[in-house]
Enzyme design. Structure first.
Site, mmCIF file in Angstrom:
data_model
loop_
_atom_site.group_PDB
_atom_site.id
_atom_site.type_symbol
_atom_site.label_atom_id
_atom_site.label_comp_id
_atom_site.label_asym_id
_atom_site.label_seq_id
_atom_site.Cartn_x
_atom_site.Cartn_y
_atom_site.Cartn_z
ATOM 1 N N LYS A 274 -13.703 3.009 -3.060
ATOM 2 C CA LYS A 274 -13.782 3.940 -1.936
ATOM 3 C C LYS A 274 -14.317 5.313 -2.331
ATOM 4 C CE LYS A 274 -10.459 1.756 1.184
ATOM 5 N NZ LYS A 274 -11.422 1.326 2.190
ATOM 6 N N PHE B 263 -2.793 -5.034 2.022
ATOM 7 C CA PHE B 263 -4.203 -5.187 2.340
ATOM 8 C C PHE B 263 -4.992 -4.972 1.055
ATOM 9 C CE2 PHE B 263 -8.471 -4.061 3.495
ATOM 10 C CZ PHE B 263 -8.759 -4.909 4.550
ATOM 11 N N ASP C 100 -3.336 -1.752 -7.175
ATOM 12 C CA ASP C 100 -4.472 -1.556 -6.274
ATOM 13 C C ASP C 100 -4.462 -0.100 -5.809
ATOM 14 O OD1 ASP C 100 -6.231 -1.352 -4.161
ATOM 15 O OD2 ASP C 100 -5.725 -3.288 -3.290
#
Length: 462
Positions: free
Chosen positions: A264, A150, A235
């Site tokens: 985030k 993802f 990532d």
């Protein structure tokens, strides 16, 4: 008279679900009401949420990792207030940002093998930037990604997502993106051997399912990238900034990627911010002349509030020793869940690092339990985990999530501020709910019958 947001929130809070049903995502409201997650939270502090009745909940989602330092941290709030009171010359555009320079400097101190930073507004924007940078730097067009990955939901990011649930209905996607199994070096070598691949993008720990890279996988993948001239993109949007007990998760395997993506938790939970950390030789291939100084960018990316939030967040992580706390409390919880696998046949495994933890469930051995499990699986793959998640919230006020569609894993992604008392709370809650799930008939399986009926009705309506 100035607008009073606190008064507005208080006046309209009871309408939140009707407002969203009418003007926003009605299906999300239906989901929340179906599983009993429509609690109407009114306040957040640290690792805790409080509903309209004043009940306290332990948040093990942390906004999908955004609130790593907890909600409404006073240091971040104070820093943002300072910016608002400062009259700084924000986003002049035909100038450069002082705060962005300082934040870039402090990030690169933690990742000294990289040289440059590109700021963006979100995780998916960092993915988009990294794909463009890889193509520009290598002159190649291919991208390799992993099954079950993802990386975000904008078009480039979606093109390297390994889950058809998100991709279905949105094609055609970015061409020349090749999927390869996670933890499979032979498959990766075959994908890279054409020497047409600009970059390999990978999560050190996959967020969907909390699947941890095998011990030799990332090091082997980096070696293959070097062999075939492919850039290695890590990532770390969810795993970075102390989540796994290290500043970056790749540090567990002692590797040095060509690009690292973070977002985030860098926001402190207030102002979105993302960053691509990369090698100078890649950066210089993109911004190679004065007339290409703005060849890629994002209008709000280096705004002073975002940069200040990032600086304050790094300060909190360091001064409050949150990486160390993540390592310590994570080891405790991983150990507690590992012992649970020995006591309960429905609990198959626990995996993760630090405070990124997946508790995996699987088909039981005993006939009575297996019959109930199979009924749920026939209705909807992965439905069993909802029988754990729902009573965790309803009966124990612990907020968790299933780790992905059709996945038999519950994911814990708590703030890095959790205490030993919180760990006691987590262990008691999971033990009680999982123990109850081993009693047939029982409250958990009664709930399961209701969920099956709802799933059947939903399919019929569709």
């Amino acid at each position: 008279m100035s607008l009073s947001i606190t008064d507005l929130f208080a006046e309209r809070e009871a309408e939140r679900y009707s407002l969203h049903t009418r003007y926003l995502n009605e299906q999300m409201v239906r989901v929340l009401k179906t599983i009993g997650f429509d609690k109407g939270y009114r306040r957040g502090a640290g690792q805790y949420l409080y509903d309209r009745h004043g009940e306290q909940y332990l948040d093990l989602l942390s906004g999908w990792g955004v609130f790593a330092i907890g909600r409404n941290h006073p240091k971040v709030r104070d820093t943002l207030k300072q910016v608002l009171d400062s009259d700084f010359p924000n986003l002049v555009q035909m100038d450069v940002s002082t705060l962005a320079g300082v934040l870039a400097e402090r990030l690169l101190r933690r990742v000294p093998y990289l040289d440059k930073v590109f700021f963006a507004n979100s995780g998916t924007e960092t993915v988009e930037a990294s794909l463009k940078f890889a193509r520009a730097a290598t002159g190649r067009t291919g991208i390799v990604f992993c099954s079950h990955a993802f990386h975000g939901l904008s078009y480039g990011s979606l093109s390297v997502n390994g889950d058809d649930v998100f991709r279905s209905g949105f094609g055609p996607l970015l061409p020349e993106c090749t999927e390869t199994p996670f933890n499979d070096l032979d498959a990766l070598e075959r994908a890279l051997a054409s020497k047409s691949i600009a970059a390999f993008i990978v999560e050190p720990i996959q967020g969907k399912g909390v699947i941890v890279a095998d011990d030799g996988y990332l090091r082997g993948a980096l070696a293959l990238c070097r062999k075939f001239g492919t850039l290695f993109i890590a990532d770390e949007i969810q795993t970075g900034l102390g989540r796994t007990g290290r500043f970056l998760a790749v540090e567990h395997w002692d590797i040095e990627p060509d690009m690292v993506l973070i977002a985030k938790s860098l926001s402190g939970g207030h102002v979105p911010v993302g960053a691509v950390l990369l090698r100078k030789r890649i950066f210089d291939k993109v911004f190679d002349r004065m007339d290409r100084a703005v060849v890629h960018g994002s209008t709000f990316a280096k705004n002073d509030l975002a940069m200040a939030a990032g600086l304050a967040t790094l300060d909190v992580i360091e001064t409050e020793r949150l990486m160390e706390n993540a390592a310590r409390t994570g080891a405790r919880l991983l150990g507690a869940f590992a012992r649970m696998t020995q006591r309960h046949e429905l609990v198959k495994a626990v995996h993760g690092k630090g405070l990124m933890i997946g508790l995996e469930f699987g088909a039981p051995r005993s006939l009575t339990l297996r019959a109930s499990w199979n009924l749920l699986e026939t209705a909807s793959s992965g439905l069993f985990c909802q029988l754990i998640v729902i009573p965790l919230l309803k009966e124990h006020r612990v907020l968790t999530q299933v780790a992905g569609h059709g996945i038999h894993t519950i994911k814990l992604l708590p703030p890095l501020t959790i205490s030993d008392a919180d760990c006691d709370w987590i262990e008691r809650a999971f033990e009680a709910v999982v123990s109850d799930a081993h009693r047939v008939p029982g409250a958990v399986w009664t709930l399961g019958k209701t969920l099956v009926e709802n799933a059947v009705r939903a399919r019929a309506a569709g």
